[in-house]
Write a protein that holds these residues in place. Structure first.
Motif, PDB file in Angstrom:
ATOM      1  N   GLN A 119       0.830  -1.201   0.000  1.00  0.00           N
ATOM      2  CA  GLN A 119       0.000   0.000   0.000  1.00  0.00           C
ATOM      3  C   GLN A 119       0.868   1.257   0.000  1.00  0.00           C
ATOM      4  O   GLN A 119       0.625   2.188  -0.765  1.00  0.00           O
ATOM      5  CB  GLN A 119      -0.924   0.012   1.220  1.00  0.00           C
ATOM      6  CG  GLN A 119      -1.780   1.265   1.278  1.00  0.00           C
ATOM      7  CD  GLN A 119      -2.165   1.670   2.686  1.00  0.00           C
ATOM      8  OE1 GLN A 119      -1.413   1.456   3.633  1.00  0.00           O
ATOM      9  NE2 GLN A 119      -3.333   2.270   2.810  1.00  0.00           N
ATOM     10  N   GLU A 175       2.431   1.767  -3.440  1.00  0.00           N
ATOM     11  CA  GLU A 175       1.451   2.264  -4.422  1.00  0.00           C
ATOM     12  C   GLU A 175       1.130   3.731  -4.180  1.00  0.00           C
ATOM     13  O   GLU A 175       1.041   4.522  -5.123  1.00  0.00           O
ATOM     14  CB  GLU A 175       0.171   1.423  -4.361  1.00  0.00           C
ATOM     15  CG  GLU A 175       0.315   0.028  -4.915  1.00  0.00           C
ATOM     16  CD  GLU A 175       0.500   0.000  -6.420  1.00  0.00           C
ATOM     17  OE1 GLU A 175      -0.062   0.857  -7.124  1.00  0.00           O
ATOM     18  OE2 GLU A 175       1.226  -0.897  -6.892  1.00  0.00           O
ATOM     19  N   ILE A 176       0.946   4.101  -2.932  1.00  0.00           N
ATOM     20  CA  ILE A 176       0.658   5.501  -2.596  1.00  0.00           C
ATOM     21  C   ILE A 176       1.846   6.382  -2.978  1.00  0.00           C
ATOM     22  O   ILE A 176       1.666   7.481  -3.521  1.00  0.00           O
ATOM     23  CB  ILE A 176       0.307   5.628  -1.096  1.00  0.00           C
ATOM     24  CG1 ILE A 176      -1.096   5.074  -0.868  1.00  0.00           C
ATOM     25  CG2 ILE A 176       0.443   7.059  -0.607  1.00  0.00           C
ATOM     26  CD1 ILE A 176      -1.470   4.890   0.578  1.00  0.00           C
ATOM     27  N   THR A 177       3.039   5.901  -2.722  1.00  0.00           N
ATOM     28  CA  THR A 177       4.245   6.652  -3.085  1.00  0.00           C
ATOM     29  C   THR A 177       4.303   6.855  -4.590  1.00  0.00           C
ATOM     30  O   THR A 177       4.605   7.962  -5.061  1.00  0.00           O
ATOM     31  CB  THR A 177       5.503   5.918  -2.589  1.00  0.00           C
ATOM     32  OG1 THR A 177       5.433   5.775  -1.164  1.00  0.00           O
ATOM     33  CG2 THR A 177       6.762   6.680  -2.973  1.00  0.00           C
ATOM     34  N   ASP A 221       1.813   6.987  -6.692  1.00  0.00           N
ATOM     35  CA  ASP A 221       0.814   7.996  -7.052  1.00  0.00           C
ATOM     36  C   ASP A 221       1.280   9.402  -6.676  1.00  0.00           C
ATOM     37  O   ASP A 221       1.092  10.351  -7.451  1.00  0.00           O
ATOM     38  CB  ASP A 221      -0.524   7.685  -6.378  1.00  0.00           C
ATOM     39  CG  ASP A 221      -1.171   6.419  -6.912  1.00  0.00           C
ATOM     40  OD1 ASP A 221      -0.807   5.979  -8.027  1.00  0.00           O
ATOM     41  OD2 ASP A 221      -2.033   5.855  -6.212  1.00  0.00           O
ATOM     42  N   LEU A 222       1.887   9.537  -5.507  1.00  0.00           N
ATOM     43  CA  LEU A 222       2.395  10.855  -5.100  1.00  0.00           C
ATOM     44  C   LEU A 222       3.533  11.317  -6.007  1.00  0.00           C
ATOM     45  O   LEU A 222       3.610  12.500  -6.353  1.00  0.00           O
ATOM     46  CB  LEU A 222       2.881  10.814  -3.650  1.00  0.00           C
ATOM     47  CG  LEU A 222       1.813  10.959  -2.579  1.00  0.00           C
ATOM     48  CD1 LEU A 222       2.400  10.711  -1.200  1.00  0.00           C
ATOM     49  CD2 LEU A 222       1.169  12.326  -2.644  1.00  0.00           C
ATOM     50  N   ILE A 282       3.726  10.893   2.343  1.00  0.00           N
ATOM     51  CA  ILE A 282       3.450   9.481   2.056  1.00  0.00           C
ATOM     52  C   ILE A 282       2.698   8.858   3.231  1.00  0.00           C
ATOM     53  O   ILE A 282       1.681   8.186   3.050  1.00  0.00           O
ATOM     54  CB  ILE A 282       4.756   8.715   1.762  1.00  0.00           C
ATOM     55  CG1 ILE A 282       5.412   9.226   0.474  1.00  0.00           C
ATOM     56  CG2 ILE A 282       4.493   7.207   1.687  1.00  0.00           C
ATOM     57  CD1 ILE A 282       6.856   8.767   0.287  1.00  0.00           C
ATOM     58  N   ALA A 340      -0.909  10.122   3.445  1.00  0.00           N
ATOM     59  CA  ALA A 340      -1.757   9.518   2.415  1.00  0.00           C
ATOM     60  C   ALA A 340      -2.072   8.055   2.741  1.00  0.00           C
ATOM     61  O   ALA A 340      -3.142   7.554   2.384  1.00  0.00           O
ATOM     62  CB  ALA A 340      -1.072   9.626   1.053  1.00  0.00           C
ATOM     63  N   ALA A 341      -1.150   7.381   3.421  1.00  0.00           N
ATOM     64  CA  ALA A 341      -1.360   5.976   3.797  1.00  0.00           C
ATOM     65  C   ALA A 341      -2.178   5.844   5.080  1.00  0.00           C
ATOM     66  O   ALA A 341      -2.570   4.737   5.444  1.00  0.00           O
ATOM     67  CB  ALA A 341      -0.013   5.275   3.964  1.00  0.00           C
TER      68      ALA A 341
END
Length: 94
Positions: A12, A15-17, A19-20, A34, A37-38
């Motif tokens: 997770q 993936e968030i990283t 997208d950022l 990061i 967002a997580a």
């Protein structure tokens, strides 16, 4: 909601990283951003990664996996030329 395993949380965060990185770039993808967002604290991120470089490398691995999946999905066409064209379209979309 069930608690995430360590592996799921790492995935997770990666993936968030990713997208950022796409939206704010390398400089803007700070550990604090990061983690926020997580939905975790910055300190909690260090339970999964030793440092920011490891987070960025995990994001890169995630990107490679996305590309690999897209290529595999486009390679079912019977004609080699059509497979190459499909891969080219996937690459252009990325």
């Amino acid at each position: 909601m069930a608690r995430m395993t360590g592996t799921e949380r790492k995935r997770q965060i990666a993936e968030i990283t990713l997208d950022l990185l796409a939206s704010v770039g390398v400089q803007g993808a700070t550990n604090a951003r990061i983690a926020e967002a997580a939905g975790i604290t910055a300190a909690a991120m260090y339970r999964h990664f030793d440092d920011r470089n490891q987070v960025l490398l995990a994001a890169l691995d995630s990107l490679y996996e996305r590309i690999r999946q897209l290529v595999l999905e486009s390679s079912h066409l019977p004609d080699a030329l059509e497979r190459l064209r499909a891969m080219g379209r996937v690459h252009s979309d990325l």
